[in-house]
Design a protein around this motif. Structure first.
Motif, PDB file in Angstrom:
ATOM      1  N   ARG A   1       0.814  -1.316  -0.024  1.00 44.76           N
ATOM      2  CA  ARG A   1       0.281   0.089  -0.138  1.00 44.76           C
ATOM      3  C   ARG A   1       0.788   1.329  -0.170  1.00 44.76           C
ATOM      4  O   ARG A   1       2.048   1.648   0.425  1.00 44.76           O
ATOM      5  N   THR A   2       0.212   2.505  -0.360  1.00 47.81           N
ATOM      6  CA  THR A   2       1.008   3.664  -0.887  1.00 47.81           C
ATOM      7  C   THR A   2       0.121   4.413   1.306  1.00 47.81           C
ATOM      8  O   THR A   2      -0.612   3.578   1.496  1.00 47.81           O
ATOM      9  N   ILE A   3       1.134   5.087   1.474  1.00 46.88           N
ATOM     10  CA  ILE A   3       0.480   5.574   3.181  1.00 46.88           C
ATOM     11  C   ILE A   3      -0.226   6.456   2.707  1.00 46.88           C
ATOM     12  O   ILE A   3      -1.163   5.731   3.866  1.00 46.88           O
ATOM     13  N   ASN A   4      -1.404   6.830   1.825  1.00 49.97           N
ATOM     14  CA  ASN A   4      -2.773   7.533   1.515  1.00 49.97           C
ATOM     15  C   ASN A   4      -2.808   6.727   1.521  1.00 49.97           C
ATOM     16  O   ASN A   4      -4.728   6.489   1.923  1.00 49.97           O
ATOM     17  N   GLY A   5      -3.213   4.846   0.616  1.00 48.59           N
ATOM     18  CA  GLY A   5      -3.944   4.183   0.870  1.00 48.59           C
ATOM     19  C   GLY A   5      -4.149   3.380   2.688  1.00 48.59           C
ATOM     20  O   GLY A   5      -5.730   3.585   3.029  1.00 48.59           O
ATOM     21  N   VAL A   6      -3.091   3.347   3.272  1.00 48.09           N
ATOM     22  CA  VAL A   6      -3.020   3.102   4.720  1.00 48.09           C
ATOM     23  C   VAL A   6      -3.284   4.100   6.093  1.00 48.09           C
ATOM     24  O   VAL A   6      -4.569   3.854   6.112  1.00 48.09           O
ATOM     25  N   CYS A   7      -3.862   5.035   4.998  1.00 50.86           N
ATOM     26  CA  CYS A   7      -4.606   6.788   5.788  1.00 50.86           C
ATOM     27  C   CYS A   7      -5.909   6.963   5.525  1.00 50.86           C
ATOM     28  O   CYS A   7      -7.117   6.726   6.330  1.00 50.86           O
ATOM     29  N   ALA A   8      -6.536   5.733   4.101  1.00 53.03           N
ATOM     30  CA  ALA A   8      -7.587   5.178   4.090  1.00 53.03           C
ATOM     31  C   ALA A   8      -7.694   4.517   4.862  1.00 53.03           C
ATOM     32  O   ALA A   8      -9.552   4.734   5.430  1.00 53.03           O
TER      33      ALA A   8
ATOM     34  N   LEU B   1     -14.462  18.293   2.483  1.00 54.27           N
ATOM     35  CA  LEU B   1     -13.877  17.934   1.569  1.00 54.27           C
ATOM     36  C   LEU B   1     -12.849  18.046   2.499  1.00 54.27           C
ATOM     37  O   LEU B   1     -12.432  18.262   3.001  1.00 54.27           O
ATOM     38  N   MET B   2     -11.615  16.528   1.756  1.00 54.38           N
ATOM     39  CA  MET B   2     -10.174  16.462   2.010  1.00 54.38           C
ATOM     40  C   MET B   2      -9.624  16.468   0.991  1.00 54.38           C
ATOM     41  O   MET B   2      -9.776  15.951  -0.166  1.00 54.38           O
ATOM     42  N   ASP B   3      -8.444  16.853   1.013  1.00 51.83           N
ATOM     43  CA  ASP B   3      -7.335  16.833  -0.075  1.00 51.83           C
ATOM     44  C   ASP B   3      -6.437  15.671   0.750  1.00 51.83           C
ATOM     45  O   ASP B   3      -6.439  15.112   2.003  1.00 51.83           O
ATOM     46  N   TYR B   4      -5.573  14.692  -1.128  1.00 51.30           N
ATOM     47  CA  TYR B   4      -4.846  14.296  -0.033  1.00 51.30           C
ATOM     48  C   TYR B   4      -3.323  13.965   0.801  1.00 51.30           C
ATOM     49  O   TYR B   4      -3.403  13.432   1.548  1.00 51.30           O
ATOM     50  N   ASP B   5      -3.234  15.546   1.516  1.00 51.79           N
ATOM     51  CA  ASP B   5      -2.717  15.606   2.401  1.00 51.79           C
ATOM     52  C   ASP B   5      -3.253  15.767   3.475  1.00 51.79           C
ATOM     53  O   ASP B   5      -2.873  15.710   4.151  1.00 51.79           O
ATOM     54  N   ASP B   6      -4.501  16.348   3.802  1.00 47.02           N
ATOM     55  CA  ASP B   6      -5.842  16.129   4.858  1.00 47.02           C
ATOM     56  C   ASP B   6      -5.637  14.304   4.813  1.00 47.02           C
ATOM     57  O   ASP B   6      -6.226  14.562   6.414  1.00 47.02           O
ATOM     58  N   GLN B   7      -6.062  14.034   3.908  1.00 47.60           N
ATOM     59  CA  GLN B   7      -5.817  12.174   4.645  1.00 47.60           C
ATOM     60  C   GLN B   7      -4.735  11.742   5.441  1.00 47.60           C
ATOM     61  O   GLN B   7      -5.205  10.865   6.391  1.00 47.60           O
TER      62      GLN B   7
END
Length: 696
Positions: free
Chosen positions: A93-100, A191-197
């Protein structure tokens, strides 16, 4: 099964250092991997060993990579070695995938819906553009919006407080205000962007121990690839997940950290032992990619950096390879040389450059001669940058001297010496009488003879640039009409003007140059490389992780690559040293893309400290010490501060510059201070002297 049996069963060929890394399963481990050392092979082999030899559940092993493409590549490589049985069970996973997943756990706990993730970059850019206009009163260019978006990412990934974000404010860019309004807009619209995630995932892990415990229990083993590209908030999230079980395996190399503008945080690698009790550092230092001479040169070059772990890269190849400087008389000869290379290209060849726009003059000539090429990730922001727009407006006014709209955009950027009121009065008179704006200044009254003479000289320049070749017209605009002085005052790098000049060498007039830019912009958006093309143009950033038989590094001269030099690292300001060392890392990454041949383009009359150091020449004398814009520095000075500083300096007083040594002030014109040093007289920007602390 023990490790040797495991290697034999799956026919793995690993060095002793690679094998040691594969066996480092428990505890905190940082693996430092030099370029071409087979780190992905180690990651795949280690994962296979954990699953097939130690019996660890594959679903309990989380492997984080930098991009979605990298997760797919790693999965495919694992399956190619160990088979398809676990394809769906592997956790890449990417870090954003983990955050999701963390945010999804929060949704289940609360029984509600989290903010919606905005995946359309155009939507976010449009929002930033509107807020920029609201905060500054000006319409932003594509380049302006891109810059603010990068600063927003930087602020969130570096976990900056509101007070710290204010330090990024500039005189004409109230960034903290834009950031505040941007965040408020996202919250209001849920809403949130990828950084907010990542920001929200981090907050959830801090505020809800039950969710952190659930995530930690699920992933008892955490592995992170490309750790040098991971940001501060990402490192923090990773550390939280791994804290309970303490099994964290990070792979990276601070020598290859080149994403400072994206808030990459290589300091985490340098602090790894201090922040993780009982941590160990392993190294794989054998390069399987490049010839011995390329490896030796690159290793000696990067060793000059101070912010790094000690490593010694050695080549696993028997052949030496080739490292050579190609010294040319001037920049434009580089493109003619590469045209011949492209025509005769028979092996994988790459032209690598520091800045995206550096490819444009080469693309221009390749297109004109219909020579095939590939270009990776070409950004079109150059065409809407302020420098390009300003020069286009100057050319536009030259072709229509009654164009009052263009004149009001440029009058204060060239040597008219008109006030805004006088310029507007001249435009009003021009609109009534239909005459040249620069003739109209004689009719508005109350202007000094010096100003009138300046306007007369500008009129002459405008007439001349219409009849000369485009490169000469650009040179006139920058060096004789005062636009270069304006850029220096505003701290604008001249590189984009130099690109225009290079493209202009192939255009008969300045007007045709502007038309050619429109055509090049379309080519950049629509270009498709033919099948089998082996000649590639790429920024070094886009080439990271790739390799080519032959590499040409473009524009290797002080002031371009590197953009600046630091004479004495011990006395240089912290921000300047960090930025300069990232420049060195960027050059190192470019050099280590070459398998067999590495060529460096330099120009007569221009020093090249990086070339000299790579080739082991005597250290170049002199150099320019100034800000590098890879990360926001937050040291912008007000006009009042600059004026006060200039008021404290007088002709005849002595200054001591960090790069040029002691010198005597010989003249002061506005905020430009002329100083005579032993190496010769130099014009220095007061703004730069103050903001970068260049005086001792």
């Amino acid at each position: 099964m023990n490790f040797n049996e495991f290697k034999e069963k799956y026919r793995l060929v690993l060095t002793a250092a690679q094998s040691e890394a594969c066996c480092a399963v428990n505890g905190y481990t940082l693996l430092l991997a030099v370029p071409g050392s087979g780190k992905t092979t180690v990651l795949i082999s280690r994962l296979g060993y954990m699953i097939y030899a130690l019996g660890i559940d594959p679903r309990s092993v989380l492997t984080m990579t930098y991009t979605v493409a990298a997760t797919h590549d790693m999965r495919e490589r694992f399956c190619a070695v160990f088979g398809e049985d676990l394809r769906e069970s592997l956790e890449f996973r990417t870090i954003n995938g983990v955050c999701a997943k963390i945010i999804a756990s929060y949704e289940r706990m609360k029984g509600g819906r989290a903010f919606t993730l905005v995946t359309d970059e155009k939507e976010l850019s449009a929002a930033v553009s509107a807020i920029y206009r609201e905060c500054t009163g000006e319409f932003p260019t594509e380049s302006d919006v891109k810059n603010v978006r990068a600063m927003i990412t930087y602020a969130k990934n570096m976990m900056l407080s509101a007070e710290e974000a204010e330090k990024l404010d500039e005189e004409d860019l109230p960034f903290s205000k834009i950031l505040q309004k941007y965040n408020a807009m996202l919250r209001e619209q849920k809403l949130m962007d990828y950084d907010d995630q990542m920001v929200y995932a981090h907050k959830i892990l801090r505020m809800y121990p039950a969710i952190l415990a659930r995530i930690s229990a699920r992933y008892r083993y955490v592995c992170v690839d490309e750790a040098q590209d991971t940001s501060k908030i990402q490192h923090t999230i990773i550390s939280l997940i791994a804290r309970e079980h303490g099994n964290l395996f990070m792979v990276g190399d601070e020598d290859q950290s080149i994403y400072g503008f994206r808030a990459a945080y290589p300091e985490a690698l340098l602090l790894f032992e201090a922040e993780h009790e009982g941590a160990k550092i392993l190294k794989i230092e054998k390069n399987f990619r490049s010839g011995a001479s390329i490896v030796a040169a690159a290793d000696g070059f990067i060793a000059k950096n101070t912010l790094r772990h000690q490593k010694t890269m050695v080549s696993a190849r028997n052949d030496a390879g080739e490292v050579r400087e190609i010294a040319l008389r001037g920049k434009t000869e580089q493109y003619s040389y590469l045209l011949k290379v492209a025509k005769a290209c028979r092996e994988e060849t790459a032209v690598l450059y520091r800045n995206n726009e550096s490819a444009l003059p080469l693309i221009d000539i390749l297109e004109k001669f219909n020579v095939p090429y590939r270009v990776k990730a070409l950004d079109t922001a150059f065409f809407t940058s302020r420098t390009v727009q300003d020069i286009a407006n100057i050319v536009r006014f030259a072709n229509n001297n009654c164009d009052t709209e263009a004149f009001m955009q440029i009058y204060y950027k060239i040597n008219t010496h008109l006030s805004k009121a006088a310029a507007q009065a001249a435009c009003d008179y021009c609109n009534r009488e239909g005459m040249n704006v620069l003739d109209a200044v004689w009719e508005v009254g109350k202007l000094g003879m010096g100003t009138l003479k300046s306007c007369k000289a500008m009129k002459s320049h405008f007439m001349s640039l219409l009849t000369e070749r485009a490169d000469k017209a650009v040179f006139r605009i920058v060096n004789y009409m005062g636009y270069g002085e304006y850029m220096d005052r505003m701290g604008i790098n001249r590189s984009k003007a130099e690109i225009l000049e290079a493209i202009g060498a192939g255009e008969p007039t300045a007007k045709s140059l502007i038309s050619r830019l429109s055509a090049l912009c379309e080519l950049a958006r629509e270009h498709r490389a033919p099948e089998g093309c082996r000649f590639t143009l790429s920024t070094i950033h886009s080439a990271k992780g790739l390799e080519y038989d032959t590499v040409y590094l473009a524009d290797v001269c002080d002031g371009v690559f590197p953009e600046s030099t630091v004479i004495n690292p011990k006395s240089a300001p912290k921000e300047l040293l960090a930025a300069y060392e990232e420049e060195r890392r960027l050059f190192y990454v470019g050099a280590t893309r070459a398998k067999s041949s590495l060529f460096l383009f330099t120009y007569a009359g221009k020093s090249s400290s990086f070339c000299d150091e790579l080739l082991g020449k005597e250290k170049a004398k002199g150099g320019i010490e100034k800000a590098i814009s890879s990360v926001p520095t937050g040291h912008r000075r007000t006009e009042k501060e600059i004026a006060e500083f200039c008021g404290q300096i007088s002709v005849g007083c002595e200054l001591c510059h960090r790069a040029f040594g002691k010198g005597t002030v010989i003249s002061i014109e506005g905020d430009i201070i002329s100083v005579k040093f032993e190496s010769g007289a130099r014009k220095l920007s007061a703004r730069m002297l103050l903001e970068m602390n260049l005086l001792i």
